[in-house]
Design a protein around this motif. Structure first.
Motif, PDB file in Angstrom:
ATOM      1  N   ASP A  24      15.191  -6.763 -26.447  1.00  0.00           N
ATOM      2  CA  ASP A  24      13.898  -6.843 -27.835  1.00  0.00           C
ATOM      3  C   ASP A  24      12.731  -7.415 -26.856  1.00  0.00           C
ATOM      4  OD1 ASP A  24      12.073  -7.896 -29.643  1.00  0.00           O
ATOM      5  OD2 ASP A  24      13.621  -8.760 -30.823  1.00  0.00           O
ATOM      6  N   PRO A  25      11.660  -6.826 -26.853  1.00  0.00           N
ATOM      7  CA  PRO A  25      10.393  -7.254 -26.181  1.00  0.00           C
ATOM      8  C   PRO A  25       9.992  -8.634 -26.482  1.00  0.00           C
ATOM      9  CG  PRO A  25       9.849  -4.952 -26.989  1.00  0.00           C
ATOM     10  CD  PRO A  25      11.258  -5.425 -27.607  1.00  0.00           C
ATOM     11  N   ASP A  26      10.272  -9.188 -27.881  1.00  0.00           N
ATOM     12  CA  ASP A  26       9.847 -10.333 -27.949  1.00  0.00           C
ATOM     13  C   ASP A  26      10.648 -11.302 -27.120  1.00  0.00           C
ATOM     14  OD1 ASP A  26       7.963  -9.570 -29.946  1.00  0.00           O
ATOM     15  OD2 ASP A  26       9.485  -9.673 -31.579  1.00  0.00           O
ATOM     16  N   LYS A  27      11.764 -11.228 -26.588  1.00  0.00           N
ATOM     17  CA  LYS A  27      12.830 -12.222 -26.010  1.00  0.00           C
ATOM     18  C   LYS A  27      12.398 -11.918 -24.434  1.00  0.00           C
ATOM     19  CE  LYS A  27      16.328 -11.562 -29.559  1.00  0.00           C
ATOM     20  NZ  LYS A  27      17.622 -11.504 -29.788  1.00  0.00           N
ATOM     21  N   HIS A  28      11.658 -11.020 -24.023  1.00  0.00           N
ATOM     22  CA  HIS A  28      11.649 -10.734 -22.452  1.00  0.00           C
ATOM     23  C   HIS A  28      10.436 -11.574 -21.867  1.00  0.00           C
ATOM     24  CE1 HIS A  28      10.394  -7.933 -19.125  1.00  0.00           C
ATOM     25  NE2 HIS A  28      11.645  -7.899 -18.971  1.00  0.00           N
ATOM     26  N   GLU A  29      10.654 -12.014 -20.758  1.00  0.00           N
ATOM     27  CA  GLU A  29       9.655 -13.130 -19.919  1.00  0.00           C
ATOM     28  C   GLU A  29       9.632 -12.231 -18.628  1.00  0.00           C
ATOM     29  OE1 GLU A  29       8.512 -17.248 -18.749  1.00  0.00           O
ATOM     30  OE2 GLU A  29      10.080 -17.020 -20.357  1.00  0.00           O
ATOM     31  N   GLU A  30       8.759 -11.381 -18.485  1.00  0.00           N
ATOM     32  CA  GLU A  30       8.805 -10.700 -16.930  1.00  0.00           C
ATOM     33  C   GLU A  30       8.861 -11.764 -15.933  1.00  0.00           C
ATOM     34  OE1 GLU A  30       6.301  -7.180 -14.668  1.00  0.00           O
ATOM     35  OE2 GLU A  30       6.987  -6.996 -16.892  1.00  0.00           O
ATOM     36  N   GLY A  31       9.678 -11.659 -15.007  1.00  0.00           N
ATOM     37  CA  GLY A  31       9.678 -12.548 -13.696  1.00  0.00           C
ATOM     38  C   GLY A  31      10.505 -13.894 -13.915  1.00  0.00           C
ATOM     39  N   LEU A  32      11.216 -13.952 -14.951  1.00  0.00           N
ATOM     40  CA  LEU A  32      12.121 -15.157 -15.292  1.00  0.00           C
ATOM     41  C   LEU A  32      13.375 -14.868 -14.573  1.00  0.00           C
ATOM     42  CD1 LEU A  32      12.823 -17.850 -16.735  1.00  0.00           C
ATOM     43  CD2 LEU A  32      13.586 -16.602 -18.743  1.00  0.00           C
ATOM     44  N   HIS A  48      15.216 -21.935  -4.991  1.00  0.00           N
ATOM     45  CA  HIS A  48      13.829 -21.756  -5.278  1.00  0.00           C
ATOM     46  C   HIS A  48      13.507 -20.378  -5.053  1.00  0.00           C
ATOM     47  CE1 HIS A  48      13.182 -25.910  -7.024  1.00  0.00           C
ATOM     48  NE2 HIS A  48      13.687 -26.079  -6.132  1.00  0.00           N
ATOM     49  N   ASN A  49      12.752 -19.884  -5.930  1.00  0.00           N
ATOM     50  CA  ASN A  49      12.426 -18.470  -5.633  1.00  0.00           C
ATOM     51  C   ASN A  49      11.086 -18.049  -5.442  1.00  0.00           C
ATOM     52  OD1 ASN A  49      15.089 -16.815  -5.233  1.00  0.00           O
ATOM     53  ND2 ASN A  49      15.511 -17.860  -7.237  1.00  0.00           N
ATOM     54  N   GLU A  50      10.085 -19.051  -5.390  1.00  0.00           N
ATOM     55  CA  GLU A  50       8.627 -18.822  -5.290  1.00  0.00           C
ATOM     56  C   GLU A  50       8.476 -17.836  -4.049  1.00  0.00           C
ATOM     57  OE1 GLU A  50      10.023 -21.827  -4.867  1.00  0.00           O
ATOM     58  OE2 GLU A  50       9.266 -23.055  -6.506  1.00  0.00           O
ATOM     59  N   GLY A  51       7.359 -16.816  -4.385  1.00  0.00           N
ATOM     60  CA  GLY A  51       7.203 -15.631  -3.496  1.00  0.00           C
ATOM     61  C   GLY A  51       8.167 -14.595  -3.353  1.00  0.00           C
ATOM     62  N   ASN A  52       9.296 -14.742  -4.210  1.00  0.00           N
ATOM     63  CA  ASN A  52      10.345 -13.764  -4.018  1.00  0.00           C
ATOM     64  C   ASN A  52       9.818 -12.762  -5.298  1.00  0.00           C
ATOM     65  OD1 ASN A  52      11.598 -14.829  -1.859  1.00  0.00           O
ATOM     66  ND2 ASN A  52      12.842 -15.835  -3.183  1.00  0.00           N
ATOM     67  N   TYR A  53      10.930 -11.507  -5.063  1.00  0.00           N
ATOM     68  CA  TYR A  53      10.568 -10.254  -6.208  1.00  0.00           C
ATOM     69  C   TYR A  53      11.927 -10.167  -6.827  1.00  0.00           C
ATOM     70  CZ  TYR A  53       6.080  -9.854  -4.061  1.00  0.00           C
ATOM     71  OH  TYR A  53       4.752 -10.087  -3.499  1.00  0.00           O
ATOM     72  N   GLU A  93       0.883  -1.300  -0.084  1.00  0.00           N
ATOM     73  CA  GLU A  93      -0.051   0.104   0.080  1.00  0.00           C
ATOM     74  C   GLU A  93       0.737   1.208  -0.152  1.00  0.00           C
ATOM     75  OE1 GLU A  93      -2.353  -3.500   1.029  1.00  0.00           O
ATOM     76  OE2 GLU A  93      -0.326  -2.601   1.999  1.00  0.00           O
ATOM     77  N   LYS A  94       2.053   1.202   0.622  1.00  0.00           N
ATOM     78  CA  LYS A  94       2.851   2.323   0.505  1.00  0.00           C
ATOM     79  C   LYS A  94       3.665   2.462  -0.404  1.00  0.00           C
ATOM     80  CE  LYS A  94       2.996   2.930   5.580  1.00  0.00           C
ATOM     81  NZ  LYS A  94       3.948   3.031   6.862  1.00  0.00           N
ATOM     82  N   GLY A  95       3.747   1.628  -1.587  1.00  0.00           N
ATOM     83  CA  GLY A  95       4.435   1.787  -2.683  1.00  0.00           C
ATOM     84  C   GLY A  95       5.808   1.215  -2.803  1.00  0.00           C
ATOM     85  N   ALA A  96       6.134   0.223  -2.043  1.00  0.00           N
ATOM     86  CA  ALA A  96       7.340  -0.312  -2.158  1.00  0.00           C
ATOM     87  C   ALA A  96       7.843  -0.745  -3.362  1.00  0.00           C
ATOM     88  CB  ALA A  96       7.608  -1.502  -1.188  1.00  0.00           C
ATOM     89  N   PRO A  97       8.952  -0.543  -4.212  1.00  0.00           N
ATOM     90  CA  PRO A  97       8.918  -0.732  -5.380  1.00  0.00           C
ATOM     91  C   PRO A  97       9.603  -2.383  -5.813  1.00  0.00           C
ATOM     92  CG  PRO A  97      11.150   0.077  -4.765  1.00  0.00           C
ATOM     93  CD  PRO A  97      10.021   0.215  -3.515  1.00  0.00           C
ATOM     94  N   LEU A  98       8.645  -3.245  -5.179  1.00  0.00           N
ATOM     95  CA  LEU A  98       8.680  -4.550  -5.592  1.00  0.00           C
ATOM     96  C   LEU A  98       7.750  -4.981  -6.599  1.00  0.00           C
ATOM     97  CD1 LEU A  98      10.064  -4.442  -2.518  1.00  0.00           C
ATOM     98  CD2 LEU A  98       9.273  -6.510  -2.191  1.00  0.00           C
ATOM     99  N   ASN A  99       8.131  -4.750  -7.812  1.00  0.00           N
ATOM    100  CA  ASN A  99       7.058  -4.788  -9.027  1.00  0.00           C
ATOM    101  C   ASN A  99       7.063  -6.078  -9.823  1.00  0.00           C
ATOM    102  OD1 ASN A  99       6.440  -2.092  -8.329  1.00  0.00           O
ATOM    103  ND2 ASN A  99       8.088  -1.425  -9.438  1.00  0.00           N
ATOM    104  N   THR A 100       8.040  -7.001  -9.605  1.00  0.00           N
ATOM    105  CA  THR A 100       7.965  -8.173 -10.355  1.00  0.00           C
ATOM    106  C   THR A 100       8.260  -9.266  -9.676  1.00  0.00           C
ATOM    107  OG1 THR A 100       9.459  -6.628 -11.780  1.00  0.00           O
ATOM    108  CG2 THR A 100       9.711  -9.035 -12.470  1.00  0.00           C
TER     109      THR A 100
END
Length: 550
Positions: free
Chosen positions: A223-231, A108-113, A72-79
């Protein structure tokens, strides 16, 4: 010299995750108790976050405790991390992907950013200031103040306006005394005051030597075609050979960007090896190149990493103060993460200090911290990971990897023994005569680059006419000892082109040259110099890199 003096309840040196978490937790407790508390944070960078460099996959456990409503306070954990890919690179062309069932649990990074840790620190700085913390960026802590009994009383910030020959220039400003009832040192890995305090108070008695890596990182638009956000992509193996430990990372963040980097253990033995050049080679591997091709590099940086673990962790308290975070060495090497542990160490320090202040104490050794630490999840986190570093150093990639899988996945880090790693990194270098010289390919300017163009992207700047902050105990050692014995490795282990052997055009003689204005404050030279002849001290405040989004 007459100096202005300011007094606080607590002075904190360094606005990284541990220092800012200390400050926030102190003020939270003061506000809850309706007590007035004065807390000051000094930061040598030009702004909070300017000198912060990390991968970084961020585990939010400590942040959840410190600021539960951070979303709610806007911490930059966006991915959020969506997938982990781990490869073993066999050579410059071949690789195989590790099945998920064979990956040690800490990886393993489940739940991480995936985050920019610099931006997380900028946000933490805002939270601290809203609570009433005073933050002074651009001021480097240069000396520790002690009383007649040796108890720490605060720090002195560096003088501004001293010329290279030690004379006062126009506009000279003496440093200030910042005095406190307790002083917390959170300078990051190999902090120059922390290093002195460990020696002065014998804080590492009975401990193993600290061990380090150097992390080199770039930020790319792809290149956006090569990008997979969160990988999240990690690799082990090539280009690191001959028993050299380490590994790489490539993280897909927001805005069609990736961060790519290589961590090289500073226990390597071949003095001809260059971590910077190994990183440039690594980007040409097909596993990595597939993402970077057609992209553009936009930022660069490097930083040492304290990874010795629990066996190397010094006593963190002393009369008048504490060491927290990477200044002490709280990184969990098995997870390749140190931000959550650094934050928790600062929170525990804040709770111990606040209790001492409430009891009317000042400038003593808060020994109660040790029990608080040992009863925390931070200690449990580090205890489970304690065998990772020694196993990898002793057993190599395959043996160490197998041991780590058994240790972490089957025994949960609770094997009934603790491995030791007793040889300091700087003692691991072999004479150059016993090693093979390494021929590195020239950079192509597309995927691989030279040092100076890289330093340019780090926005590094120093006032040139100031005392050199890379101090040689004996100026003769580089040419008389390190060059004939080790081919002077400083010219290769430095990722910023600070150290050179230059030849005179007049008589052909050679000399050791220090280009201090290039320094990105990684501290590798202070760690790896085989003669332990180089001491890194803080330059004038604001000097060094200015990392955006790193």
């Amino acid at each position: 010299m007459e100096r202005d003096s300011m007094e606080f309840d607590v002075v904190i040196v360094g606005a990284g995750p541990s220092g800012l978490s200390t400050a926030i937790r102190l003020m939270q407790q003061a506000n809850e108790a309706e007590q007035e508390l004065t807390v000051c944070v000094v930061e040598k960078g030009s702004e909070v976050g300017a000198h912060i460099l990390s991968g970084a996959v961020f585990e939010p456990r400590a942040l959840n405790e410190l600021i539960p409503d951070w979303k709610e306070k806007g911490a930059p954990l966006n991915t959020p991390v969506v997938r982990d890919d781990i490869y073993v690179l066999r050579d410059e062309e071949k690789a195989f992907k590790t099945p998920a069932a064979f990956i040690p649990k800490p990886m393993h990074n489940e739940g991480n950013y995936i985050v920019s840790l610099g931006n997380v620190c900028r946000w933490l700085g805002e939270q601290a200031e809203e609570l009433g913390v005073e933050i002074f960026p651009g001021f480097a802590a240069q000396e520790v103040i002690k009383d007649e009994n040796g108890n720490v009383q605060g720090i002195i910030t560096g003088d501004m306006g001293i010329s290279m020959d030690g004379e006062q220039k126009d506009g000279f400003m003496p440093g200030m005394e910042l005095r406190a009832k307790y002083t917390v040192f959170s300078e990051g890995c190999r902090g120059h005051l922390g290093k002195r305090l460990i020696k002065d108070f014998n804080l590492d008695a009975g401990k193993g030597p600290q061990h380090y890596g150097i992390g080199i990182k770039e930020l790319w638009d792809i290149d956006p075609d090569k990008h997979e956000e969160g990988l999240v992509v990690h690799t082990a193996g090539w280009p690191l050979e001959d028993g050299t430990g380490g590994g790489s990372f490539l993280y897909h963040i927001e805005n069609n960007q990736v961060v790519v980097g290589l961590i090289v253990d500073l226990s390597y033995s071949n003095p001809y090896m260059s971590p910077f050049e190994e990183f440039q080679r690594y980007k040409h591997h097909p596993v990595i190149k597939q993402y970077l091709d057609g992209g553009k590099r936009v930022s660069y940086g490097a930083r040492a990493i304290a990874k010795g673990g629990l066996q190397a962790l010094p006593k963190m308290t002393f009369p008048g103060g504490m060491l927290v975070g990477c200044d002490a060495g709280t990184l969990n090497a098995a997870k390749i993460k140190g931000s959550h542990t650094a934050m928790k160490s600062g929170m525990l320090a804040a709770e111990s200090i606040f209790e001492a202040l409430q009891a009317g104490r000042a400038n003593d050794d808060i020994t109660e911290f040790a029990a608080k630490f040992e009863n925390s999840w931070l200690y449990e986190d580090l205890h489970k990971a304690r065998n990772f570093g020694p196993a990898m150093h002793k057993l190599g990639l395959w043996g160490g990897g197998a041991f780590t899988f058994i240790d972490q996945n089957i025994f949960g880090g609770k094997l009934p023994f603790t491995l030791q790693d007793p040889t300091p990194d700087h003692e691991m270098l072999k004479p150059a005569s016993e090693c093979k010289e390494i021929s590195y390919p020239k950079p192509d300017g597309v995927l691989s680059f030279d040092r100076l163009s890289s330093v340019f992207l780090s926005n590094t700047n120093h006032e040139e006419d100031q005392p050199v902050h890379l101090q040689l105990t004996d100026p003769n050692i580089p040419m008389q000892q390190n060059l004939p014995m080790y081919a002077e490795p400083a010219q290769r282990y430095c990722p910023a082109g600070v150290y050179e052997i230059v030849k005179s055009e007049e008589d052909g003689s050679e000399k050791f040259q220090i280009n201090a204005q290039n320094c990105v404050h990684c501290k590798t030279c202070d760690i790896k110099d085989p003669s332990q002849n180089i001491t890194w001290v803080a330059p004038e405040g604001t000097g060094g890199p200015n990392y955006p989004n790193m």
